[in-house]
Every structure is written in structure tokens, then in C-alpha cells.
Write a protein that holds these residues in place. Structure first.
Motif, PDB file in Angstrom:
ATOM      1  N   UNK A 148     -12.253 -10.537  -5.696  1.00 49.70           N
ATOM      2  CA  UNK A 148     -11.770  -9.387  -6.409  1.00 49.70           C
ATOM      3  C   UNK A 148     -11.843  -7.959  -5.525  1.00 49.70           C
ATOM      4  N   UNK A 149     -13.299  -7.931  -4.953  1.00 45.48           N
ATOM      5  CA  UNK A 149     -13.361  -6.507  -4.243  1.00 45.48           C
ATOM      6  C   UNK A 149     -12.416  -6.329  -3.009  1.00 45.48           C
ATOM      7  N   UNK A 150     -11.889  -7.554  -2.359  1.00 46.47           N
ATOM      8  CA  UNK A 150     -10.945  -7.383  -1.127  1.00 46.47           C
ATOM      9  C   UNK A 150      -9.695  -6.957  -1.893  1.00 46.47           C
ATOM     10  N   UNK A 151      -9.377  -7.716  -2.804  1.00 40.28           N
ATOM     11  CA  UNK A 151      -8.058  -7.554  -3.489  1.00 40.28           C
ATOM     12  C   UNK A 151      -7.924  -5.811  -3.970  1.00 40.28           C
ATOM     13  N   UNK A 152      -9.119  -5.409  -4.523  1.00 53.32           N
ATOM     14  CA  UNK A 152      -9.247  -3.983  -4.941  1.00 53.32           C
ATOM     15  C   UNK A 152      -9.017  -3.021  -3.752  1.00 53.32           C
ATOM     16  N   UNK A 153      -9.735  -3.314  -2.770  1.00 52.33           N
ATOM     17  CA  UNK A 153      -9.779  -2.516  -1.434  1.00 52.33           C
ATOM     18  C   UNK A 153      -8.123  -2.609  -1.001  1.00 52.33           C
ATOM     19  N   UNK A 154      -7.322  -3.839  -1.031  1.00 48.00           N
ATOM     20  CA  UNK A 154      -6.155  -3.897  -0.431  1.00 48.00           C
ATOM     21  C   UNK A 154      -5.109  -2.995  -1.323  1.00 48.00           C
ATOM     22  N   UNK A 155      -5.397  -2.980  -2.870  1.00 47.49           N
ATOM     23  CA  UNK A 155      -4.633  -2.171  -3.665  1.00 47.49           C
ATOM     24  C   UNK A 155      -4.875  -0.791  -3.181  1.00 47.49           C
ATOM     25  N   UNK A 156      -6.135  -0.333  -3.090  1.00 41.32           N
ATOM     26  CA  UNK A 156      -6.486   0.972  -2.788  1.00 41.32           C
ATOM     27  C   UNK A 156      -5.735   1.521  -1.520  1.00 41.32           C
ATOM     28  N   UNK A 157      -5.779   0.575  -0.312  1.00 45.16           N
ATOM     29  CA  UNK A 157      -5.080   1.002   0.701  1.00 45.16           C
ATOM     30  C   UNK A 157      -3.546   1.051   0.555  1.00 45.16           C
ATOM     31  N   UNK A 158      -2.795  -0.035  -0.342  1.00 42.11           N
ATOM     32  CA  UNK A 158      -1.462   0.274  -0.562  1.00 42.11           C
ATOM     33  C   UNK A 158      -1.245   1.363  -1.256  1.00 42.11           C
ATOM     34  N   UNK A 159      -1.940   1.757  -2.554  1.00 43.48           N
ATOM     35  CA  UNK A 159      -1.809   2.907  -3.280  1.00 43.48           C
ATOM     36  C   UNK A 159      -2.125   4.246  -1.973  1.00 43.48           C
ATOM     37  N   UNK A 160      -3.030   4.207  -1.295  1.00 43.24           N
ATOM     38  CA  UNK A 160      -3.060   5.141  -0.487  1.00 43.24           C
ATOM     39  C   UNK A 160      -1.890   5.453   0.573  1.00 43.24           C
ATOM     40  N   UNK A 161      -1.338   4.367   0.778  1.00 43.85           N
ATOM     41  CA  UNK A 161      -0.350   4.227   1.923  1.00 43.85           C
ATOM     42  C   UNK A 161       1.081   4.687   1.215  1.00 43.85           C
ATOM     43  N   UNK A 162       1.221   4.212  -0.094  1.00 43.98           N
ATOM     44  CA  UNK A 162       2.311   4.530  -0.872  1.00 43.98           C
ATOM     45  C   UNK A 162       2.403   6.213  -0.988  1.00 43.98           C
ATOM     46  N   UNK A 163       1.041   6.812  -1.621  1.00 50.09           N
ATOM     47  CA  UNK A 163       0.870   8.039  -1.733  1.00 50.09           C
ATOM     48  C   UNK A 163       1.330   9.227  -0.594  1.00 50.09           C
ATOM     49  N   UNK A 164       0.805   8.603   0.716  1.00 56.53           N
ATOM     50  CA  UNK A 164       1.024   9.296   1.805  1.00 56.53           C
ATOM     51  C   UNK A 164       2.590   9.187   2.191  1.00 56.53           C
ATOM     52  N   UNK A 165       3.216   8.004   1.979  1.00 61.12           N
ATOM     53  CA  UNK A 165       4.637   7.764   2.128  1.00 61.12           C
ATOM     54  C   UNK A 165       5.279   8.881   1.388  1.00 61.12           C
ATOM     55  N   UNK A 166       4.815   8.878   0.089  1.00 58.54           N
ATOM     56  CA  UNK A 166       5.808   9.833  -0.998  1.00 58.54           C
ATOM     57  C   UNK A 166       5.406  11.448  -0.615  1.00 58.54           C
ATOM     58  N   UNK A 167       4.266  11.641  -0.177  1.00 58.24           N
ATOM     59  CA  UNK A 167       4.026  13.288   0.472  1.00 58.24           C
ATOM     60  C   UNK A 167       5.040  13.510   1.728  1.00 58.24           C
ATOM     61  N   UNK A 168       4.894  12.446   2.474  1.00 64.26           N
ATOM     62  CA  UNK A 168       6.013  12.733   3.752  1.00 64.26           C
ATOM     63  C   UNK A 168       7.208  12.689   3.414  1.00 64.26           C
ATOM     64  N   UNK A 169       7.805  11.983   2.202  1.00 61.10           N
ATOM     65  CA  UNK A 169       9.273  12.103   1.927  1.00 61.10           C
ATOM     66  C   UNK A 169       9.466  13.479   1.298  1.00 61.10           C
ATOM     67  N   UNK A 170       8.506  13.847   0.505  1.00 59.51           N
ATOM     68  CA  UNK A 170       8.582  15.184  -0.288  1.00 59.51           C
ATOM     69  C   UNK A 170       8.567  16.228   1.004  1.00 59.51           C
ATOM     70  N   UNK A 171       7.867  16.146   1.957  1.00 62.42           N
ATOM     71  CA  UNK A 171       7.878  17.153   2.859  1.00 62.42           C
ATOM     72  C   UNK A 171       9.144  17.302   3.639  1.00 62.42           C
ATOM     73  N   UNK A 172       9.560  15.969   4.053  1.00 59.75           N
ATOM     74  CA  UNK A 172      10.857  15.825   4.799  1.00 59.75           C
ATOM     75  C   UNK A 172      12.092  16.553   3.950  1.00 59.75           C
ATOM     76  N   UNK A 173      11.808  16.172   2.594  1.00 63.01           N
ATOM     77  CA  UNK A 173      13.180  16.572   1.696  1.00 63.01           C
ATOM     78  C   UNK A 173      12.862  18.414   1.588  1.00 63.01           C
ATOM     79  N   UNK A 174      11.573  18.687   1.713  1.00 57.96           N
ATOM     80  CA  UNK A 174      11.639  20.088   1.338  1.00 57.96           C
ATOM     81  C   UNK A 174      12.134  20.799   2.799  1.00 57.96           C
ATOM     82  N   UNK A 175      11.924  20.301   3.904  1.00 62.61           N
ATOM     83  CA  UNK A 175      12.312  20.797   5.151  1.00 62.61           C
ATOM     84  C   UNK A 175      13.883  20.573   5.169  1.00 62.61           C
TER      85      UNK A 175
END
Length: 135
Positions: free
Chosen positions: A1-28
Motif C-alpha cells: 500500500x505504501x508503494x502505491x501511495x508513493x507512486x500516486x504522490x509522484x503521479x500527482x506531483x508530476x501532473x501538478x508540475x505539467x499543469x503549472x508548465x502548461x499554464x506558464x506556456x499559455x500565459x507566455x
């Protein structure tokens, strides 16, 4: 369960980073688009001004050509009047007053022509300056 939870956190972190990058690109992209629109309007404005200056320059050239034609006609009339005056002076009569009047008219016409030349030169300089601003 802890491995899946860490994987989910990494996936969420990467998703958030991608969304931030997309927002920055759209702003530019939005800033770039706005800047491009401003520059496009400025180019359009300068192009319209250049077209106006070209039209005015064409009119000035036409006026200058008309003035040259008038000057040539006046010079021709003055030359004929001078020739007539010379012939009449030989025969004893004088028309100096009329000759001086014709010469004064020619001098005035030449002065006006010089003014048109100066104005045309100024218009050409303004036109060149506007063309340089476009490049």
C-alpha cells in the motif's frame, strides 16, 4: 500500500508540475499574442501613414510639374516680350515697363517653384523616415 501511495504522490506531483508548465506556456503565449497584436497595429498605422505620405508626395510632384510648365510658359512669354522689346527699341520705341513686369512675374514663379521643390524634398525625407521605421 505504501508503494502505491508513493507512486500516486509522484503521479500527482508530476501532473501538478505539467499543469503549472502548461499554464506558464499559455500565459507566455497570451503575452506574445498581445505583443504581436500591438506591433501589427503599429505596422498597419505606419503603413497607412506611409501610403498617405506617398499620395501627398505624388500630389506635390504633380504640382511641381504644373509649376514647371507654368514657369516654362512664363519664360517663353518673357523671352518673346524681350525679343519684341529689342525689336521695338531698335525702331525707337520702348516697352521696358512691360518687360520688367514680365521678368518680375517669372522671378515670382521661380520663387514659388523653389518653395514647391523644398516642400517635395521634405515630403520625400518624411517618406524615407517612415519607410525606415517600418523596417
Amino acid at each position: 500500500v505504501s508503494t502505491q501511495s508513493t507512486g500516486d504522490e509522484v503521479l500527482m506531483s508530476m501532473t501538478e508540475e505539467a499543469m503549472n508548465t502548461q499554464a506558464f506556456v499559455l500565459l507566455q503565449l497570451g503575452k506574445f499574442k498581445d505583443s504581436l497584436e500591438v506591433k501589427s497595429k503599429k505596422i498597419q498605422s505606419l503603413t497607412e501613414e506611409l501610403d498617405k505620405l506617398k499620395a501627398e508626395n505624388k500630389l506635390d510632384k504633380e504640382k511641381l510639374e504644373q509649376q514647371k510648365a507654368r514657369n516654362a510658359l512664363l519664360q517663353s512669354l518673357a523671352d518673346k516680350e524681350k525679343k519684341r522689346a529689342d525689336e521695338q527699341e531698335k525702331s525707337g520705341s520702348s516697352v521696358r515697363f512691360r518687360l520688367e513686369e514680365s521678368e518680375a512675374t517669372v522671378e515670382y514663379a521661380e520663387t514659388v517653384a523653389e518653395q514647391y521643390k523644398k516642400e517635395a524634398l521634405e515630403m520625400r525625407q518624411d517618406l524615407r523616415k517612415a519607410e525606415e521605421e517600418l523596417t
